[in-house]
Design an enzyme around this catalytic site. Structure first.
Site, PDB file in Angstrom:
ATOM      1  CD  GLU A  82     -20.084  -4.373  22.363  1.00 15.59           C
ATOM      2  OE1 GLU A  82     -19.848  -5.225  21.488  1.00 15.59           O
ATOM      3  OE2 GLU A  82     -20.979  -4.514  23.227  1.00 15.59           O
ATOM      4  CE1 TYR A 139      -2.549  -3.357   0.829  1.00 20.19           C
ATOM      5  CE2 TYR A 139      -2.798  -2.664   3.117  1.00 20.19           C
ATOM      6  CZ  TYR A 139      -3.010  -3.601   2.116  1.00 20.19           C
ATOM      7  OH  TYR A 139      -3.676  -4.757   2.404  1.00 20.19           O
TER       8      TYR A 139
END
Length: 400
Positions: free
Chosen positions: A377, A303
């Site tokens: 979360e 990349y």
């Protein structure tokens, strides 16, 4: 940006948060490796179908969807979430622990996919409240060359329709939940993989004079390669060369006929990057030959560096500050990690930002790519809301 639209997005993010946490649990329990995300792709398609969102499949497991608001041609914004997991055995003791031995969502791609699905639901619900089109890119294979982004681009993901900008988030366990971070310009490094095989005829360890000692040669090479960085690169130009694997030998009294090395080169400058390739090949070849062995060397070009468009990043940061409060938005540190979002960012204006998922008070601070990585979360509500906001408004003032 409409304050009403922002409030509507915040309200729906809160309303859908519990549902999306369950989505994350499903994805986390059912991880799939790069380019093998078949069940994950099917699950995403099922969720999109339930929302009446049209989609197509590219690069075998990539799912590309479109949501049209009012005046769909006015602006086109892409939102990307990666889907693949890592070959790591999970050690967390949670109800949604990976059910696939040796495979784990240890880099948070389950969170990225969840946030994108949550944003999709918000944008679909509010499609009469915003203008333009949002292209959702559920991408495979971020963790493995050649990178799912490069495959999707080859298959036309940035065309028909062509987005003017693209956004993606990434979990950051070092950033507390409730916070986001942004950085304009260069953000993450390029990444190339190095594969070296050193060969000789091998021989008895008691008679090293009769062969080339592949173990000793490899040891010299590992140390010498560090000079590529320390004595050839500008010290103000970030770069890292790490040899990460040494495989050779199988007993105490045999000099092996073959030793294999693997490693990675990270760089923030494309000219230096490819000069370093030449130096690595030259040094490795000449050193190994001088010590009487043969060498095969391959550098797998990976990349490029991640480039955040300055104007797009600045506009996104302002929206984040309005959404969360200025005190909850910070500057992302420069990182030598790599991300195939780079491929998009070299094609169109991109913004790759960080989502805080840490919570030191709860003991949630372990880094990505580890067997005990997890998140607070509460970050999912923030991630999905911010992605929805950028999708609905992201290109209003950011075209270059």
């Amino acid at each position: 940006m409409s304050e009403l639209l922002q409030q509507q997005i915040q309200n729906l993010a809160s309303q859908y948060a519990a549902e999306m946490i369950e989505v994350r649990h499903h994805l986390h329990a059912n991880p799939e490796l790069s380019y093998k995300e078949f069940k994950t792709a099917a699950y995403i398609q099922q969720k999109l179908t339930a929302l009446n969102i049209t989609f197509e499949v590219k690069a075998t497991t990539g799912v590309i969807a479109l949501i049209e608001g009012k005046n769909p041609d006015k602006k086109i914004v892409a939102l990307r979430g990666d889907m693949d997991a890592l070959p790591i055995m999970e050690e967390n003791d949670v109800p949604y622990k990976s059910t696939v031995p040796g495979v784990m969502h240890a880099c948070g791609h389950d969170v990225h996919t969840t946030c994108l699905l949550g944003a999709a639901k918000i944008l679909s619900t509010l499609k009469d409240e915003w203008e333009g089109t949002v292209k959702l890119i559920f991408q495979p294979g971020e963790e493995k060359n050649p990178g799912g982004a490069s495959l999707l681009i080859k298959e036309g993901v940035l065309q028909n329709p062509a987005p003017q900008s693209i956004f993606a988030l990434h979990v950051h366990p070092g950033l507390e939940v409730g916070k986001l971070s942004f950085r304009g310009g260069m953000v993450m490094a390029s990444a190339d993989e190095i594969y070296i095989t050193i060969r000789a005829k091998g021989g008895h360890a008691a008679a090293p004079q009769n062969t080339a000692d592949t173990i000793l040669i490899a040891a010299h090479l590992i140390v010498s390669l560090q000079q590529i960085i320390s004595r050839n690169n500008d010290p103000f130009n970030p770069s890292v060369l790490s040899i990460t694997s040494f495989q050779g030998g199988y007993t105490t009294n045999v000099i092996p006929s073959e030793v294999k090395l693997m490693g990675t080169l990270r760089a923030m400058d494309e000219e230096w990057r490819f000069k370093a390739h030449e130096l690595i090949i030259k040094m490795a070849t000449e050193l190994v030959h001088s010590m009487g062995a043969e060498i095969d060397i391959k550098i797998d070009v990976g990349y490029p560096f991640v480039l955040n468009n300055e104007k797009l990043n600045a506009a996104a940061r302002k929206k984040a500050e309005a959404y969360l409060g200025t005190e909850n938005v910070s500057e992302t540190e420069l990182r030598m990690g790599a991300e195939d979002f780079a491929y998009y960012s070299h094609q169109i204006p991109g913004c790759f930002f960080r989502l805080g998922v840490g919570n030191k008070a709860k003991g949630i601070s372990i880094g990505v790519h580890t067997p005990t990585f997890n998140i607070d979360e509460g970050a999912i509500e923030i991630g999905m809301g911010m992605m929805a906001l950028l999708g609905a408004t992201g290109a209003e003032q950011d075209r270059t």
